[in-house]
Design a protein around this motif. Structure first.
Motif, short mmCIF file in Angstrom:
data_model
loop_
_atom_site.label_atom_id
_atom_site.label_comp_id
_atom_site.label_asym_id
_atom_site.label_seq_id
_atom_site.Cartn_x
_atom_site.Cartn_y
_atom_site.Cartn_z
N TRP A 28 0.83 -1.03 -0.03
CA TRP A 28 0.13 -0.03 -0.02
C TRP A 28 0.87 1.10 0.13
O TRP A 28 0.63 2.08 -0.64
N ARG A 29 2.04 1.29 0.76
CA ARG A 29 2.97 2.50 1.08
C ARG A 29 3.67 2.74 -0.18
O ARG A 29 4.41 3.56 -0.24
N GLY A 30 3.85 1.40 -1.02
CA GLY A 30 4.86 1.32 -2.06
C GLY A 30 6.24 1.24 -1.54
O GLY A 30 7.15 1.33 -2.39
N ASP A 31 6.34 0.93 -0.42
CA ASP A 31 7.90 0.33 0.14
C ASP A 31 7.99 -0.91 0.09
O ASP A 31 9.65 -1.20 0.46
N THR A 32 7.56 -1.91 -0.27
CA THR A 32 7.77 -3.14 -0.48
C THR A 32 7.47 -3.59 -1.89
O THR A 32 6.27 -3.37 -2.13
N ARG A 33 8.22 -4.36 -2.40
CA ARG A 33 8.00 -4.43 -4.04
C ARG A 33 8.59 -6.02 -4.18
O ARG A 33 9.80 -6.36 -3.64
N TYR A 34 7.99 -6.71 -4.76
CA TYR A 34 8.26 -8.26 -4.92
C TYR A 34 8.10 -8.53 -6.54
O TYR A 34 7.30 -7.84 -7.32
N TYR A 35 8.91 -9.20 -7.09
CA TYR A 35 8.78 -9.50 -8.62
C TYR A 35 9.10 -11.18 -8.80
O TYR A 35 10.02 -11.68 -8.13
N ALA A 36 8.78 -11.80 -9.96
CA ALA A 36 9.11 -12.75 -10.41
C ALA A 36 10.44 -13.00 -10.86
O ALA A 36 10.92 -11.94 -11.50
N ASP A 37 10.99 -14.05 -10.72
CA ASP A 37 12.82 -13.90 -11.23
C ASP A 37 12.55 -13.86 -12.62
O ASP A 37 13.60 -13.15 -13.22
N SER A 38 11.42 -13.97 -13.48
CA SER A 38 11.63 -14.10 -15.06
C SER A 38 11.40 -12.58 -15.29
O SER A 38 12.00 -12.29 -16.68
N VAL A 39 11.29 -11.66 -14.45
CA VAL A 39 10.96 -10.18 -15.02
C VAL A 39 11.94 -9.24 -13.96
O VAL A 39 12.05 -8.04 -14.40
N LYS A 40 12.55 -9.79 -12.96
CA LYS A 40 13.36 -9.17 -12.19
C LYS A 40 14.47 -8.23 -13.11
O LYS A 40 15.08 -9.08 -13.81
N GLY A 41 14.55 -6.92 -12.74
CA GLY A 41 15.66 -6.24 -13.40
C GLY A 41 15.01 -5.58 -14.78
O GLY A 41 15.75 -4.58 -15.52
N ARG A 42 13.90 -6.20 -15.36
CA ARG A 42 13.33 -5.50 -16.35
C ARG A 42 11.88 -4.97 -16.18
O ARG A 42 11.54 -3.97 -17.13
N PHE A 43 11.33 -5.39 -15.23
CA PHE A 43 9.87 -4.62 -14.83
C PHE A 43 9.79 -3.78 -13.78
O PHE A 43 10.68 -4.49 -12.87
N THR A 44 9.19 -3.03 -13.48
CA THR A 44 9.01 -2.15 -12.31
C THR A 44 7.61 -1.89 -12.22
O THR A 44 6.93 -1.31 -12.88
N ILE A 45 7.19 -2.16 -11.12
CA ILE A 45 5.83 -1.99 -10.64
C ILE A 45 5.92 -0.64 -9.79
O ILE A 45 6.68 -0.41 -8.83
#
Length: 123
Positions: free
Chosen positions: A52-69
């Motif tokens: 909610w606050r935008g202070d925690t983000r998680y990514y799938a390994d397949s998109v890490k480093g390429r996608f940003t939420i």
């Protein structure tokens, strides 16, 4: 309670695309948000999540480093910036709101889903 995803389309491999998901205020209020995708004949899979606050983000390994939420709470909108796209990123992308304020990586945590937007990456 509504989630409206947009921004999909056809893009060449190596290109970029930004998806947006506009939520009704009730959906967005104090909810962690996420993006999932589903390719033809495949299970829906986790892509990225943000608290909610935008202070925690998680990514799938397949998109890490390429996608940003990211999210803009003033606009009740969550974004998915996708760079260095690959043909295997082709899928229908869904945004979702989860039951909690924290970010979550499992489908079971999400109780509201948008209709999906198709992203096609050509080689």
């Amino acid at each position: 309670v509504q989630l409206q995803a947009s921004g999909g389309g056809l893009v060449q491999a190596g290109g970029s695309q930004r998806l947006s998901c506009a939520a009704s205020r009730r959906t967005f209020s104090n909810n962690g948000m996420g993006w999932f995708r589903q390719a033809p004949g495949m299970e829906r899979e986790f892509v990225g999540a943000i608290s909610w606050r935008g202070d925690t983000r998680y990514y799938a390994d397949s998109v890490k480093g390429r996608f940003t939420i990211s999210r803009d709470n003033a606009k009740n909108t969550v974004y998915l910036q996708m760079n260095s796209l690959k043909p295997e990123d082709t899928a229908v992308y869904f945004c979702a709101a989860n039951r909690y304020a924290a970010a979550a990586t499992t489908r079971e945590a999400y109780n509201y889903w948008g209709q999906g937007t198709l992203v096609t990456v050509s080689s």
